[in-house]
Design a protein around this motif. Structure first.
Motif, PDB file in Angstrom:
ATOM      1  N   LEU A   1     -27.921  -3.455 -14.552  1.00 42.94           N
ATOM      2  CA  LEU A   1     -27.060  -3.032 -13.444  1.00 42.94           C
ATOM      3  C   LEU A   1     -27.780  -2.030 -12.533  1.00 42.94           C
ATOM      4  O   LEU A   1     -27.591  -2.041 -11.313  1.00 42.94           O
ATOM      5  CB  LEU A   1     -25.779  -2.420 -13.991  1.00 42.94           C
ATOM      6  CG  LEU A   1     -24.823  -3.391 -14.704  1.00 42.94           C
ATOM      7  CD1 LEU A   1     -23.647  -2.637 -15.317  1.00 42.94           C
ATOM      8  CD2 LEU A   1     -24.326  -4.467 -13.747  1.00 42.94           C
TER       9      LEU A   1
ATOM     10  N   ASN B   1     -28.390  -2.547  -8.739  1.00 44.44           N
ATOM     11  CA  ASN B   1     -27.990  -1.554  -7.741  1.00 44.44           C
ATOM     12  C   ASN B   1     -29.155  -1.200  -6.816  1.00 44.44           C
ATOM     13  O   ASN B   1     -28.959  -0.972  -5.612  1.00 44.44           O
ATOM     14  CB  ASN B   1     -27.485  -0.298  -8.453  1.00 44.44           C
ATOM     15  CG  ASN B   1     -27.145   0.821  -7.485  1.00 44.44           C
ATOM     16  OD1 ASN B   1     -27.906   1.773  -7.346  1.00 44.44           O
ATOM     17  ND2 ASN B   1     -25.992   0.715  -6.826  1.00 44.44           N
TER      18      ASN B   1
ATOM     19  N   VAL C   1     -25.309  -4.645  -6.729  1.00 41.19           N
ATOM     20  CA  VAL C   1     -24.176  -3.911  -7.308  1.00 41.19           C
ATOM     21  C   VAL C   1     -24.080  -2.568  -6.599  1.00 41.19           C
ATOM     22  O   VAL C   1     -25.090  -1.855  -6.448  1.00 41.19           O
ATOM     23  CB  VAL C   1     -24.361  -3.699  -8.821  1.00 41.19           C
ATOM     24  CG1 VAL C   1     -23.215  -2.862  -9.388  1.00 41.19           C
ATOM     25  CG2 VAL C   1     -24.447  -5.035  -9.532  1.00 41.19           C
ATOM     26  N   ASP C   2     -22.876  -2.204  -6.150  1.00 41.54           N
ATOM     27  CA  ASP C   2     -22.716  -0.923  -5.452  1.00 41.54           C
ATOM     28  C   ASP C   2     -22.650   0.228  -6.444  1.00 41.54           C
ATOM     29  O   ASP C   2     -22.478   0.015  -7.663  1.00 41.54           O
ATOM     30  CB  ASP C   2     -21.460  -0.953  -4.581  1.00 41.54           C
ATOM     31  CG  ASP C   2     -20.209  -1.216  -5.413  1.00 41.54           C
ATOM     32  OD1 ASP C   2     -19.720  -0.270  -6.053  1.00 41.54           O
ATOM     33  OD2 ASP C   2     -19.748  -2.394  -5.432  1.00 41.54           O
TER      34      ASP C   2
ATOM     35  N   ILE D   1     -20.404   2.587  -6.930  1.00 41.10           N
ATOM     36  CA  ILE D   1     -19.110   2.827  -7.596  1.00 41.10           C
ATOM     37  C   ILE D   1     -18.956   1.924  -8.815  1.00 41.10           C
ATOM     38  O   ILE D   1     -18.542   2.363  -9.895  1.00 41.10           O
ATOM     39  CB  ILE D   1     -17.950   2.613  -6.599  1.00 41.10           C
ATOM     40  CG1 ILE D   1     -18.039   3.635  -5.464  1.00 41.10           C
ATOM     41  CG2 ILE D   1     -16.617   2.709  -7.318  1.00 41.10           C
ATOM     42  CD1 ILE D   1     -16.976   3.455  -4.403  1.00 41.10           C
ATOM     43  N   THR D   2     -19.300   0.656  -8.637  1.00 37.62           N
ATOM     44  CA  THR D   2     -19.209  -0.280  -9.762  1.00 37.62           C
ATOM     45  C   THR D   2     -20.167   0.125 -10.872  1.00 37.62           C
ATOM     46  O   THR D   2     -19.822   0.087 -12.068  1.00 37.62           O
ATOM     47  CB  THR D   2     -19.525  -1.708  -9.290  1.00 37.62           C
ATOM     48  OG1 THR D   2     -18.621  -2.066  -8.255  1.00 37.62           O
ATOM     49  CG2 THR D   2     -19.428  -2.690 -10.440  1.00 37.62           C
TER      50      THR D   2
ATOM     51  N   ALA E   1     -18.708   3.171 -12.684  1.00 36.87           N
ATOM     52  CA  ALA E   1     -17.536   2.838 -13.508  1.00 36.87           C
ATOM     53  C   ALA E   1     -17.944   2.111 -14.777  1.00 36.87           C
ATOM     54  O   ALA E   1     -17.432   2.399 -15.879  1.00 36.87           O
ATOM     55  CB  ALA E   1     -16.559   1.991 -12.692  1.00 36.87           C
ATOM     56  N   LEU E   2     -18.861   1.154 -14.649  1.00 42.08           N
ATOM     57  CA  LEU E   2     -19.304   0.407 -15.825  1.00 42.08           C
ATOM     58  C   LEU E   2     -20.098   1.294 -16.773  1.00 42.08           C
ATOM     59  O   LEU E   2     -19.970   1.171 -18.000  1.00 42.08           O
ATOM     60  CB  LEU E   2     -20.146  -0.788 -15.398  1.00 42.08           C
ATOM     61  CG  LEU E   2     -19.392  -1.929 -14.712  1.00 42.08           C
ATOM     62  CD1 LEU E   2     -20.348  -2.998 -14.239  1.00 42.08           C
ATOM     63  CD2 LEU E   2     -18.350  -2.529 -15.661  1.00 42.08           C
TER      64      LEU E   2
END
Length: 257
Positions: free
Chosen positions: A180, A184, A189-190, A192-193, A196-197
């Motif tokens: 991730l 990013n 992938v932004d 925020i995502t 959160a993950l």
């Protein structure tokens, strides 16, 4: 008097033969009683083994062991006579003749009289059947001991097993987190995502995966209750490991740059 002497000698010889025959009959009757008692005992042991196997199969969720089909050398109706001992080929009260006792190999489910190199002596066949039943007891005890262990890390303690599973799941979650981070970096992938993950999603997924693995493969086949899965410890490991791996990754990237 020669005729009288011959008559007396014939009477003595006949009397000796009668006594010898009586002694032989007593010995034969005792041998038959011993064989019958041995057959009955083997039948009871086989019945107990069959009952234990059925209990183990039911506890482990396995299909019951089917009754063995009579072999070509087994006598018809073995173990089916009314009033006979379980698994016994000889009804109570009947004498065990050499011909019928030879079939005790079929009673023990071994076929020892037909193809194991044992001769036709009923006592030898019965002893061989008893030896094989002893071997079945030994193997059954070994199988039951193995069934008391889980399939996953069977020699480990429950705590060590749980720690290993949760650490492994957290490591997988950290690898996903690295992917991730790379995603990013290339804009897939932004932030925020990713955050959160990393902080919630992956730790929770790792914990649930470890909890399910312990419940599925950390449970012995004969366990009657669920094994300890150490949920607080697992949640702590996963909640700390994945974010910590993320922080280490960011530090490494900054040092490399």
């Amino acid at each position: 008097m020669a005729g009288y002497d011959e008559y007396a000698a014939a009477v003595r010889q006949l009397s000796a033969r009668i006594r010898e025959g009586e002694r032989g009959a007593v010995a034969e009757a005792e041998r038959r009683r011993t064989l019958h008692a041995g057959v009955t005992q083997l039948g009871q042991r086989l019945a107990a083994q069959e009952q234990r196997l059925a209990q183990l199969a039911a506890t482990a969720g396995l299909p019951a062991v089917p009754d063995p089909a009579p072999g070509p050398g087994s006598a018809p109706g073995v173990g089916t006579a009314p009033g006979s001992a379980p698994g016994s080929a000889v009804p109570p009260g009947s004498a065990v003749s050499p011909g019928s006792a030879t079939g005790t190999g079929a009673v023990a489910g071994t076929g020892v009289a037909g193809g194991s190199g044992v001769d036709g002596d009923p006592a030898v066949v019965l002893a061989e059947a008893g030896r094989l039943v002893d071997e079945v007891d030994r193997l059954g005890q070994q199988a039951e001991a193995l069934a008391q262990r889980p399939a996953l890390l069977p020699t480990w303690s429950p705590t060590a097993r749980a720690v290993a599973v949760y650490v492994g799941c957290a490591a997988v979650g950290a690898l996903v987190m690295l992917l991730l981070v790379v995603a990013n970096g290339i804009g897939v992938v932004d932030g925020i995502t990713l955050g959160a993950l990393t902080c919630a999603g992956l730790p929770l997924i790792s914990f649930v995966a470890g909890w399910l693995i312990l419940g599925r493969w950390g449970r012995p086949a004969l366990a009657t209750t669920d094994p300890p899965r150490y949920a607080p410890l697992g949640f702590f490991i996963c909640a700390v490991a994945v974010p910590l791996a993320y922080c280490v990754t960011l530090l490494v990237f900054r040092l490399v740059r």
